[in-house]
Motif scaffolding. Structure first.
Motif, PDB file in Angstrom:
ATOM      1  N   THR A  10      51.631  32.627  39.128  1.00  0.00           N
ATOM      2  CA  THR A  10      50.459  33.491  39.233  1.00  0.00           C
ATOM      3  C   THR A  10      50.288  34.336  37.986  1.00  0.00           C
ATOM      4  O   THR A  10      51.105  34.302  37.067  1.00  0.00           O
ATOM      5  CB  THR A  10      50.568  34.383  40.477  1.00  0.00           C
ATOM      6  OG1 THR A  10      51.785  35.148  40.406  1.00  0.00           O
ATOM      7  CG2 THR A  10      50.584  33.538  41.743  1.00  0.00           C
ATOM      8  N   LYS A  11      49.213  35.108  37.975  1.00  0.00           N
ATOM      9  CA  LYS A  11      48.837  35.872  36.786  1.00  0.00           C
ATOM     10  C   LYS A  11      49.860  36.934  36.430  1.00  0.00           C
ATOM     11  O   LYS A  11      50.107  37.196  35.248  1.00  0.00           O
ATOM     12  CB  LYS A  11      47.462  36.511  37.015  1.00  0.00           C
ATOM     13  CG  LYS A  11      46.915  37.267  35.821  1.00  0.00           C
ATOM     14  CD  LYS A  11      45.537  37.820  36.122  1.00  0.00           C
ATOM     15  CE  LYS A  11      44.990  38.598  34.926  1.00  0.00           C
ATOM     16  NZ  LYS A  11      43.639  39.155  35.231  1.00  0.00           N
ATOM     17  N   ASN A  12      50.486  37.566  37.434  1.00  0.00           N
ATOM     18  CA  ASN A  12      51.453  38.625  37.143  1.00  0.00           C
ATOM     19  C   ASN A  12      52.837  38.090  36.782  1.00  0.00           C
ATOM     20  O   ASN A  12      53.772  38.866  36.600  1.00  0.00           O
ATOM     21  CB  ASN A  12      51.568  39.585  38.335  1.00  0.00           C
ATOM     22  CG  ASN A  12      52.088  38.888  39.583  1.00  0.00           C
ATOM     23  OD1 ASN A  12      52.401  37.690  39.566  1.00  0.00           O
ATOM     24  ND2 ASN A  12      52.180  39.614  40.668  1.00  0.00           N
ATOM     25  N   GLY A  13      53.002  36.765  36.688  1.00  0.00           N
ATOM     26  CA  GLY A  13      54.265  36.175  36.276  1.00  0.00           C
ATOM     27  C   GLY A  13      55.169  35.744  37.398  1.00  0.00           C
ATOM     28  O   GLY A  13      56.252  35.211  37.132  1.00  0.00           O
ATOM     29  N   SER A  14      54.780  35.944  38.633  1.00  0.00           N
ATOM     30  CA  SER A  14      55.631  35.544  39.752  1.00  0.00           C
ATOM     31  C   SER A  14      55.516  34.043  40.001  1.00  0.00           C
ATOM     32  O   SER A  14      54.522  33.403  39.645  1.00  0.00           O
ATOM     33  CB  SER A  14      55.245  36.313  41.019  1.00  0.00           C
ATOM     34  OG  SER A  14      53.922  36.009  41.390  1.00  0.00           O
TER      35      SER A  14
END
Length: 534
Positions: free
Chosen positions: A317-321
């Motif tokens: 995902t966008k936040n790096g998760s």
């Protein structure tokens, strides 16, 4: 092994053995340098033998860059950007005796293709595209370039299918808005897929290549002659023909293939959207939707084997998760083309071959049908009479509301409406230990229209238990979304009755322009018991 492209190099990592790290550096392949412009090479040769001054070299390289449009090396570009003559002279002295410069290019896209077998641990061949519009196919050991193709434009996405020892295809989505096909070692100029907007994703599903575009659409083109559909809907497609199109409610972030190889092979399209959805498509029919959150859309998808699980989906995902979803080993994938999930009928034609689940006719149904045929006229007249009575009651309620001054009625609990477009939210809090308290009133117009000449009125109950500093507070204008505050002091009065200091204070917000006894919004504040008296 895992290949990572960075700049003009491709780094290859291999899995460690025993207690070694999971991945360790194994090999680095450097993209070969490009040929240097002959005029630039002559300038650097003249500088090395002091045949040119730094100013002459500066003007010559600037003319080559701006006028002739020559592709200069990184050293020449850095030299032409220096404005100070002394710094240019120092730059020339530092590089006059060094080796001639080289021109390098960066890797723009990376992919792999199997060599002899489709097994997971079979040998793969690495290929990558460069900034200069070239596609290099490496040898199986990734130590030298096996073949090079010249593309009309630099490639942004690449993918492949087949095996290099038999038939294979490499597809390149370039920055000119076209997809080019390399088949069995030849670049096919007659098979070019032209698109209306730039490409933002590319993958191969079956015998079709699916291209995601920046206008929230995806188009599928046939890369081999095949047929699609079953029964009366069977259709024959030739190479280069458009198979179908899909329209999405949000921009496309990534594309991937869901490939399940059991007794029968299933291939579906995975699409990550900007609204936080991951959709699974069979052709142009949505069969499943997964949600990752609107504020955290997916940026990467990979469906492959994870440990002992054969079918796992990794979502970045966008936040790096990273989220991993595992498909059950006994999942039934043979239930028609639409499968099990949330169907999106807007993306495909309706399936008229599925019969409707019509219930059987019961005895009660037959009796009611017979009664309707006998007394159908009377039943219709009764229905019309009830309908007219409902309309009359509604009109009477409307007139009563207009006469009493409340169109929609005041709302309790802190929010109320007095006219269309006006809605006031009321927050009341009590501060202090007593006997003197402070009531803080906050009014917010959460509607779409402003409210003028409003006032807040306060009433204590019982009246003899509290002394109010003032009985009302005016608000000249309540604009939409603007918070207005008001504070009053309330003093608990010592009385003979035992209930002194444990009453309530009612708050009413009214509009002085309207002659109505119905408040816009009201609230009841339960006062705390005073801790001490003077």
């Amino acid at each position: 092994r895992v290949a990572v492209a960075a700049g003009d190099c491709v780094f290859i990592y291999a899995a460690g053995a025993g207690d070694a790290p999971a991945l360790r550096p194994f090999y680095k392949f450097t993209n070969p340098p490009l040929g240097l412009d002959l005029r630039e090479a002559e300038v650097w040769r003249s500088l090395s033998v002091n045949a040119l001054t730094s100013e002459q070299a500066f003007h010559t390289l600037t003319d080559l860059k701006d006028t002739a449009g020559a592709l200069l090396s990184e050293r020449a570009c850095s030299f032409t950007e220096i404005d100070d003559a002394k710094l240019r002279e120092r730059f020339v002295r530092a590089h006059a005796t060094s080796e001639p410069p080289t021109r390098v290019t960066s890797v723009t896209a990376l992919g792999s293709i199997k060599q002899t077998s489709d097994d997971a641990d079979a040998v793969s061949v690495l290929f990558f595209a460069t900034e200069t519009g070239e596609l290099h196919v490496l040898s199986p050991d990734a130590k030298q370039i096996g073949k090079t193709y010249r593309l009309p434009s630099p490639a942004a996405f690449v993918t492949a299918m087949g095996r290099t020892n038999s038939e294979y295809k490499i597809l390149c989505a370039c920055r000119d808005g076209r997809v080019y096909l390399i088949e069995n070692g030849f670049l096919l100029t007659e098979t070019v897929f032209e698109l209306e907007t730039q490409v933002c994703g590319l993958c191969v599903v079956g015998n079709d290549v699916v291209v995601g575009c920046a206008d929230h659409t995806a188009h599928a083109f046939a890369i081999a002659d095949h047929h699609t559909g079953e029964g009366s809907g069977k259709k024959v497609l030739v190479k280069g023909q458009k198979s179908y199109g899909i329209y999405f409610p949000a921009p496309i972030k990534t594309l991937c293939v869901l490939d399940v190889n059991r007794q029968k092979r299933f291939e579906r399209l995975l699409v990550g959207l900007g609204n936080g959805e991951v959709r699974v498509y069979h052709e142009n029919v949505c069969v499943l939707t997964l949600a990752t959150g609107q504020n955290d859309p997916p940026t990467g998808l990979l469906f492959a084997r994870l440990g002992r699980e054969e079918n796992a989906l990794a979502i970045v995902t966008k936040n790096g998760s990273v989220t991993v979803k595992i498909m059950p080993r006994r999942a039934d994938l043979s239930a028609g083309s639409a499968g099990n999930g949330n169907n999106d009928a807007s993306n495909g034609p309706e399936d008229h071959s599925i019969p409707l689940a019509v219930p059987k006719k019961t005895k009660v149904y037959v009796e009611n049908a017979a009664r309707e045929r006998l007394v159908g006229k009377e039943m219709h007249q009764t229905f019309q009479k009830d309908l007219q009575r409902l309309r009359l009651n509604t009109a009477r309620a409307r007139v009563a509301a207009l006469r009493d001054g409340g169109v929609g009625g005041g709302g309790g609990g802190g929010v109320g409406n007095h006219s269309a477009g006006v809605s006031v939210k009321l927050d009341v809090s009590v501060q202090g230990l007593g006997p003197v308290f402070k009531i803080v009133l906050t009014a917010v117009n959460v509607g779409t229209k402003p409210l003028f000449d409003a006032c807040a009125m306060f009433a204590a109950s019982p009246v003899t238990s509290y002394a109010l500093e003032k009985s009302q507070c005016s608000f000249p204008a309540l604009l939409p979304g603007v918070r207005c505050c008001c504070e009053i002091a309330v003093e608990a009065v010592v009385a003979d009755d035992a209930g002194a200091g444990a009453g309530t204070v009612s708050v009413y917000v009214c509009e002085t322009r309207r002659q109505s006894a119905v408040p816009i919004v009201s609230a009841v504040v339960r006062m705390p018991v005073a801790e001490f008296f003077e």
